[in-house]
Structures are given as structure tokens and as C-alpha cells.
Design a protein around this motif. Structure first.
Motif, PDB file in Angstrom:
ATOM      1  N   GLU A 103     -12.339 -12.001   5.713  1.00  0.00           N
ATOM      2  CA  GLU A 103     -12.413 -13.123   4.797  1.00  0.00           C
ATOM      3  C   GLU A 103     -11.708 -12.821   3.481  1.00  0.00           C
ATOM      4  OE1 GLU A 103     -16.441 -14.183   4.316  1.00  0.00           O
ATOM      5  OE2 GLU A 103     -16.817 -14.558   6.431  1.00  0.00           O
ATOM      6  N   CYS A 104     -11.805 -11.587   3.010  1.00  0.00           N
ATOM      7  CA  CYS A 104     -11.270 -11.248   1.692  1.00  0.00           C
ATOM      8  C   CYS A 104      -9.838 -10.723   1.748  1.00  0.00           C
ATOM      9  CB  CYS A 104     -12.159 -10.199   1.025  1.00  0.00           C
ATOM     10  SG  CYS A 104     -13.861 -10.734   0.770  1.00  0.00           S
ATOM     11  N   LEU A 105      -9.498 -10.005   2.822  1.00  0.00           N
ATOM     12  CA  LEU A 105      -8.222  -9.309   2.854  1.00  0.00           C
ATOM     13  C   LEU A 105      -7.258  -9.831   3.900  1.00  0.00           C
ATOM     14  CD1 LEU A 105      -9.396  -5.605   2.431  1.00  0.00           C
ATOM     15  CD2 LEU A 105      -8.651  -7.204   0.687  1.00  0.00           C
ATOM     16  N   SER A 106      -7.661 -10.777   4.711  1.00  0.00           N
ATOM     17  CA  SER A 106      -6.790 -11.217   5.796  1.00  0.00           C
ATOM     18  C   SER A 106      -5.484 -11.814   5.283  1.00  0.00           C
ATOM     19  CB  SER A 106      -7.519 -12.243   6.669  1.00  0.00           C
ATOM     20  OG  SER A 106      -7.913 -13.365   5.890  1.00  0.00           O
ATOM     21  N   GLY A 107      -5.481 -12.325   4.077  1.00  0.00           N
ATOM     22  CA  GLY A 107      -4.255 -12.884   3.528  1.00  0.00           C
ATOM     23  C   GLY A 107      -3.325 -11.861   2.933  1.00  0.00           C
ATOM     24  N   PHE A 108      -3.752 -10.603   2.856  1.00  0.00           N
ATOM     25  CA  PHE A 108      -2.925  -9.560   2.270  1.00  0.00           C
ATOM     26  C   PHE A 108      -2.132  -8.841   3.360  1.00  0.00           C
ATOM     27  CE2 PHE A 108      -6.498 -10.054  -0.670  1.00  0.00           C
ATOM     28  CZ  PHE A 108      -5.812 -10.281  -1.858  1.00  0.00           C
ATOM     29  N   ALA A 109      -1.008  -8.277   2.964  1.00  0.00           N
ATOM     30  CA  ALA A 109      -0.092  -7.671   3.934  1.00  0.00           C
ATOM     31  C   ALA A 109      -0.710  -6.484   4.656  1.00  0.00           C
ATOM     32  CB  ALA A 109       1.196  -7.236   3.227  1.00  0.00           C
ATOM     33  N   LEU A 110      -1.607  -5.757   4.014  1.00  0.00           N
ATOM     34  CA  LEU A 110      -2.125  -4.539   4.619  1.00  0.00           C
ATOM     35  C   LEU A 110      -2.977  -4.804   5.852  1.00  0.00           C
ATOM     36  CD1 LEU A 110      -5.015  -3.071   2.422  1.00  0.00           C
ATOM     37  CD2 LEU A 110      -4.267  -5.407   2.332  1.00  0.00           C
ATOM     38  N   MET A 111      -3.444  -6.033   6.065  1.00  0.00           N
ATOM     39  CA  MET A 111      -4.245  -6.346   7.237  1.00  0.00           C
ATOM     40  C   MET A 111      -3.430  -7.029   8.327  1.00  0.00           C
ATOM     41  SD  MET A 111      -6.811  -4.938   6.022  1.00  0.00           S
ATOM     42  CE  MET A 111      -7.768  -5.096   7.514  1.00  0.00           C
ATOM     43  N   GLN A 112      -2.102  -6.979   8.223  1.00  0.00           N
ATOM     44  CA  GLN A 112      -1.213  -7.590   9.222  1.00  0.00           C
ATOM     45  C   GLN A 112      -0.238  -6.532   9.719  1.00  0.00           C
ATOM     46  OE1 GLN A 112       0.584 -10.966   7.290  1.00  0.00           O
ATOM     47  NE2 GLN A 112      -1.367 -11.678   6.468  1.00  0.00           N
ATOM     48  N   PRO A 113      -0.693  -5.580  10.521  1.00  0.00           N
ATOM     49  CA  PRO A 113       0.158  -4.444  10.916  1.00  0.00           C
ATOM     50  C   PRO A 113       1.220  -4.848  11.930  1.00  0.00           C
ATOM     51  CG  PRO A 113      -1.946  -4.338  12.060  1.00  0.00           C
ATOM     52  CD  PRO A 113      -2.047  -5.482  11.082  1.00  0.00           C
ATOM     53  N   THR A 114       2.294  -4.072  11.937  1.00  0.00           N
ATOM     54  CA  THR A 114       3.313  -4.184  12.981  1.00  0.00           C
ATOM     55  C   THR A 114       3.236  -3.009  13.950  1.00  0.00           C
ATOM     56  OG1 THR A 114       4.940  -3.068  11.561  1.00  0.00           O
ATOM     57  CG2 THR A 114       4.868  -5.474  11.480  1.00  0.00           C
ATOM     58  N   ILE A 115       2.625  -1.902  13.518  1.00  0.00           N
ATOM     59  CA  ILE A 115       2.422  -0.731  14.379  1.00  0.00           C
ATOM     60  C   ILE A 115       0.971  -0.291  14.219  1.00  0.00           C
ATOM     61  CG2 ILE A 115       3.167   1.618  14.932  1.00  0.00           C
ATOM     62  CD1 ILE A 115       5.778   1.035  13.475  1.00  0.00           C
ATOM     63  N   MET A 116       0.291  -0.027  15.331  1.00  0.00           N
ATOM     64  CA  MET A 116      -1.105   0.398  15.251  1.00  0.00           C
ATOM     65  C   MET A 116      -1.398   1.440  16.323  1.00  0.00           C
ATOM     66  SD  MET A 116      -4.649  -1.797  15.798  1.00  0.00           S
ATOM     67  CE  MET A 116      -4.628  -2.588  14.197  1.00  0.00           C
ATOM     68  N   HIS A 117      -2.076   2.507  15.909  1.00  0.00           N
ATOM     69  CA  HIS A 117      -2.682   3.464  16.824  1.00  0.00           C
ATOM     70  C   HIS A 117      -4.191   3.330  16.696  1.00  0.00           C
ATOM     71  CE1 HIS A 117       0.619   6.596  17.863  1.00  0.00           C
ATOM     72  NE2 HIS A 117       1.093   5.361  17.869  1.00  0.00           N
ATOM     73  N   LEU A 118      -4.852   3.086  17.813  1.00  0.00           N
ATOM     74  CA  LEU A 118      -6.298   2.912  17.850  1.00  0.00           C
ATOM     75  C   LEU A 118      -6.881   3.939  18.805  1.00  0.00           C
ATOM     76  CD1 LEU A 118      -8.947   1.290  17.344  1.00  0.00           C
ATOM     77  CD2 LEU A 118      -8.246  -0.196  19.220  1.00  0.00           C
ATOM     78  N   ARG A 119      -7.811   4.743  18.336  1.00  0.00           N
ATOM     79  CA  ARG A 119      -8.446   5.754  19.170  1.00  0.00           C
ATOM     80  C   ARG A 119      -9.939   5.493  19.255  1.00  0.00           C
ATOM     81  NH1 ARG A 119      -8.940  11.937  17.321  1.00  0.00           N
ATOM     82  NH2 ARG A 119     -10.644  11.027  16.129  1.00  0.00           N
TER      83      ARG A 119
END
Length: 525
Positions: free
Chosen positions: A260-276
Motif C-alpha cells: 500500500e505504501c511502497l508499491s508506487g515506488f521503483a524499488l518494489m517493481q523489480p526486473t531481476i529477482m532471486h527468491l530462496r
């Protein structure tokens, strides 16, 4: 001082070497140090002060004009700093300033009613050469106009209204290049909002913003009050809210603070992600297993790093990480799930059913072979009318340790291709893989190309950020090395593999069922 007492010859050498006396820290050496300063009056000094006002004045009381380049002040409480006018110390030559409070003070641990933060202007605001300022554990706020600084660190300051206080400081730092915020959390459940119509802090020279262990209730309003340059890169790491809490609480906290607070910011819209997702070997309760979560996610101007956070999935909570990140821009996803759940368990397949429809831009997907059955099963929960991963070009399947039949892996991929339409496949043998390593399969003909590779490690996350090579190095704790850390994200799967039993109840080691392979890498088109 000990060396100067050995003999006159050694004393003369020490006195004639001014660099040995450049750190003014103890009044026990004042007499000899003043002799050196008289001979070298323009020597830049590093001065260390503490909470003992009389000691500080005694150490600085000298007719000489001390050229202080670096000043470190520990236990710098407000009642101590208010007496700075008594100190014969100028900020005319100061380049680096570190102010450290006292973390044992009750103000750091007690929640009190809001009150104005005590402030103090240092050196009459005359610091023309100041470049770096560190503020740590301070209960009061410097009210200087730090118009010349390029680096600012604010850490663990117990301010009741941290966002408003930080923004007020930043409004007077137009040349700031590096900003680090660490361990900052609001002291009260709700911080007083910044007045509407107030001008944002203009940071057009900012290139790196590091947020380490900073609560979402600070990050969201802070970013909304900053006018930053387009070249700025934001790195967020180590949220305190993620540590050792039930997954349902994690989701509630995340839903309240991040999407809700950060979804509009660039840091929450990744192009590369590693999830473990890694299940500890000591956990035997399959009905309610806990696991360790790690995420490395980046895009052109931001990065998020969460490392080894213990969470507990409960209830029907399958939407993570879609409740945290916007995955519509994600191009490369590496999901390393080593939790050996059976296909009867709904958790892995439901998690994939929430992730796959969001991957509208994804081109490359990397998984362990143990995830393929769950991905296949997840298709039962997804609307067949909607296109699924329309841009997916390649699936890379990693074989970490347990020996598997390559034909079975390829059959799973053939089944997936009926729905996901990816043309290329990579089979990656990691160093710990113990089975045969064929370079082809009977199912290769179903794909445009299949390659079999021996991999030294998992492909790391390489942030596509602007070139910062000319900027000074930052500590890894504040600016984590994504490439180095993500290349070591694969956990030791040898301790969590599934144990099988024969008809006599004896455990069978999977390694005893397969031979060791030595076939080299190959490619089949």
C-alpha cells in the motif's frame, strides 16, 4: 609516549615526525604534542572528544589555531554539546564530523509523549569544507545548514518524528551524493504528518540512498518527501519486521507497510529477482513447517535485499511474494525452493499459481527440478483463458545434489510447454550433483533448443545500475554486494533431501541408487 621515554634520540625522532601526533585524543600527551604543533602549526588533526567537558576544554585550550579536519565526539549528549561555545575549536577546516550519543540512555528505550526535538547549531554554521557527517544514537538534532556535505549517515537516533526530522535536515544538503539511514523507526505508533504544501527536500545530486533496517512506516513517507535525481539508486535491506514472526503476521505487516505504501515506488517493481525458500533440516512438523526466506530483487534504479528471515506459513496464505512486489516488469526470476514437499501439499503449487499469472514480462525462469511438479500442479488453479507468461523464452532447471532421471525432468518440461509455450531449455548441473550427467534426452525434440551445462554456481544478480565506480566505497552492511551475495544463495540441499525406505524399514540413500557421471556439457538444437 612510551617510545619518547626510551632515549633522547628516539624522542627527537618522534617529535620530528608530525604524523605521529595528528590524533588528539588524550590530554596526557598534551605537553609534548603542543611542542610538535608549534613546529608544525598547519598539520591537519583528528580530534576525539567525549562527555567530559572539563577534559575537552583542557585538551583544546591552547593559543594555537588547531586545524581540525576530523572530529569525533562520543557520548555527545545535549547538555554536553550546549557548552561547545566554551571550546576554542573552529569548524573552518573541518572535513569529517561524527557525533555519537549514548545508546544506554533511557531516551533510546522509553516511549514518551511527543515533544519538540532539542536542536543545536555547531560551529556557528561555519563549516565551509565539511564533506561527511555521521549522526549516531543522538537524541538531539544538529540544526546546521550542511550545504557542503556529500555524505550523510543517520543511524539509530531515537527521534519521536524521524521522517519530519530527517526531511528538515535534508532540505539544507543540496550537494548530497550518499545518504544512509540505518535502524530508524518511529517512536510512536503514528508520526505527526508533515504539513501539506511544504516543499520537498531537493536532492538532485544524490546518487545512492541506502535504507538498512528501516521500518516501512518511515520509508514510505520519507520517499514521498524527497525530490531525487533520476540517476539515484535506492537500496533497501534487512527489515526488522521480517524477523521471526508467523507468516500470517508477516503478510499482515507487509500488506499494511509495503504494497500500500511502497508499491508506487521503483524499488518494489523489480526486473531481476532471486527468491530462496529453504526449510531447516531440524523441522519435522510437515503440517506447519517454518522456512528461511531470502530475496534479492533489483531494477534500473533500486534494489531490495532480505536475508535469512525465518517465517512460518499458516492458513491459506499463498500470495507471497505477489503481495510484496509488483512482478509485471520482472524479466528474470530465479526461484530456489528446496523445501521437499510432496505434490499433495497445497502450499508450493498455490504459491506458483499466484506468481505465474503476474509474470507478463518474464523472459527467463530458473528453478530447481523439485519445483517442476508443483509448477505443473499449479496450472490447475489458474484460469486457462488468460495467457500465461507470454514472453517466457527459457526455463533453466538446476540439479543441485540429489540424483534424478533427466528423462523425467524433460517430461515435466514437455507438460509445462503445453501451457507456457517456452521454446528453450537449459539443464544446469551444479557441482554437488551426484547422478549421471547426460548431454541429451529423447524429449529434446519438443523444444527449439536444449543445452546441458556444468555450472560452478547459480547465475548471480547483476544490478543494471548507473556506473558508480568513481564514487567512494560504502560499507557492505549499508550497500550490499548483490552480485556476490546472490551467487551464494543456493543452500546446502544435502541436509534436507527426502529419505526413502525399503520394505524392511531401512533408510535408502538416493546416492546409492545412481552412479557418478562424467559426461561433459553439450548442446542439442
Amino acid at each position: 609516549m612510551t617510545i619518547t621515554a626510551v632515549c633522547r634520540y628516539w624522542r627527537d625522532i618522534c617529535v620530528s615526525t608530525p604524523v605521529l601526533w595528528s590524533h588528539l585524543i588524550d590530554d596526557d600527551t598534551l605537553q609534548l604534542q603542543r611542542l610538535v604543533l608549534m613546529r608544525h602549526p598547519y598539520m591537519p588533526l583528528t580530534i576525539s572528544l567525549n562527555c567530559d567537558v572539563s577534559r575537552n576544554i583542557r585538551m583544546l585550550s591552547d593559543p594555537l589555531d588547531l586545524r581540525c579536519n576530523v572530529l569525533g565526539w562520543v557520548s555527545c549528549m545535549h547538555h554536553v554539546i550546549t557548552q561547545i561555545e566554551r571550546y576554542p575549536l573552529s569548524g573552518a577546516h573541518l572535513e569529517k564530523l561524527t557525533l555519537t550519543g549514548n545508546p544506554t540512555c533511557p531516551e533510546h528505550h522509553e516511549f514518551r509523549t511527543p515533544r519538540p526535538v532539542e536542536g543545536m547549531t555547531l560551529f556557528r554554521n561555519d563549516t565551509p569544507h565539511l564533506r561527511s557527517v555521521s549522526i549516531v544514537d543522538l537524541s538531539w538534532v544538529p540544526t546546521n545548514h550542511f550545504s557542503t556535505i556529500t555524505q550523510l549517515l543517520i543511524s539509530r537516533c531515537p527521534w519521536h518524528n524521524p521522517v519530519a526530522t530527517i526531511v528538515n535536515l535534508l532540505r539544507n544538503t543540496p550537494q548530497l551524493v550518499d545518504l544512509v539511514l540505518s535502524g530508524m523507526h518511529p517512536r510512536l505508533p503514528a508520526e505527526a504528518s508533515i504539513r501539506e504544501g511544504t516543499e520537498k527536500a531537493r536532492l538532485h545530486s544524490l546518487r545512492r540512498l541506502a535504507l538498512r533496517n528501516v521500518g516501512p512506516r518511515v520509508i514510505a513517507p520519507l520517499l514521498s518527501e524527497l525530490d531525487m535525481a533520476s540517476q539515484c539508486v535506492i537500496v533497501m535491506s534487512d527489515f526488522g519486521e521480517f524477523h521471526s514472526i508467523p507468516f500470517r503476521d508477516l503478510r499482515r505487516d507487509i500488506s499494511h507497510g509495503l504494497p500500500e505504501c511502497l508499491s508506487g515506488f521503483a524499488l518494489m517493481q523489480p526486473t531481476i529477482m532471486h527468491l530462496r525458500l529453504f526449510e531447516p533440516a531440524s523441522i519435522a512438523d510437515r503440517d506447519q513447517p517454518n522456512f528461511t526466506l531470502s530475496i534479492a530483487a533489483v531494477n534500473e534504479h533500486a534494489g531490495v535485499l532480505l536475508r535469512d528471515k525465518h517465517v512460518l506459513p499458516t492458513g491459506l496464505v499463498y500470495e507471497f511474494p505477489t503481495t510484496v512486489f509488483q512482478l509485471s516488469r520482472l524479466q528474470d526470476l530465479c526461484c530456489l525452493d528446496t523445501r521437499n514437499f510432496s505434490t499433495a501439499d497445497p502450499w508450493p503449487s498455490r504459491m506458483w499459481s499466484s506468481i505465474l499469472p503476474e509474470l507478463t514480462a518474464t523472459k527467463n525462469l530458473t528453478v530447481f527440478e523439485s519445483s517442476l511438479p508443483h509448477i505443473t500442479q499449479s496450472l490447475n488453479y489458474i484460469d486457462w483463458a488468460a495467457p500465461l507468461c507470454p514472453h517466457l523464452a527459457r526455463i533453466t532447471v538446476l540439479l543441485p545434489h540429489k540424483a534424478v532421471r533427466i528423462d523425467e525432468v524433460m517430461l515435466e518440461l514437455v507438460s509445462l510447454r503445453e501451457r507456457m509455450h517456452f521454446p528453450h531449455v537449459t539443464i544446469g548441473y551444479l557441482p554437488e550433483y551426484t547422478g549421471m550427467r547426460p548431454s541429451q534426452s529423447e524429449q529434446d525434440c519438443h523444444f527449439d533448443s536444449v543445452e546441458y551445462l556444468h555450472l560452478d554456481k547459480v547465475r548471480p544478480v547483476v544490478p543494471p545500475w548507473p556506473d558508480h565506480s568513481r564514487l567512494p566505497d560504502m560499507p557492505p552492511a549499508y550497500w550490499p554486494p548483490f552480485e556476490q551475495w546472490s551467487s551464494n544463495m543456493v543452500p546446502d540441499t544435502r541436509v534436507i533431501r527426502t529419505t526413502r525406505f525399503d520394505r524392511f524399514g531401512r533408510a535408502i540413500d538416493d546416492d546409492s541408487l545412481r552412479g557418478w557421471g562424467s559426461i561433459g556439457p553439450g548442446t542439442r538444437a
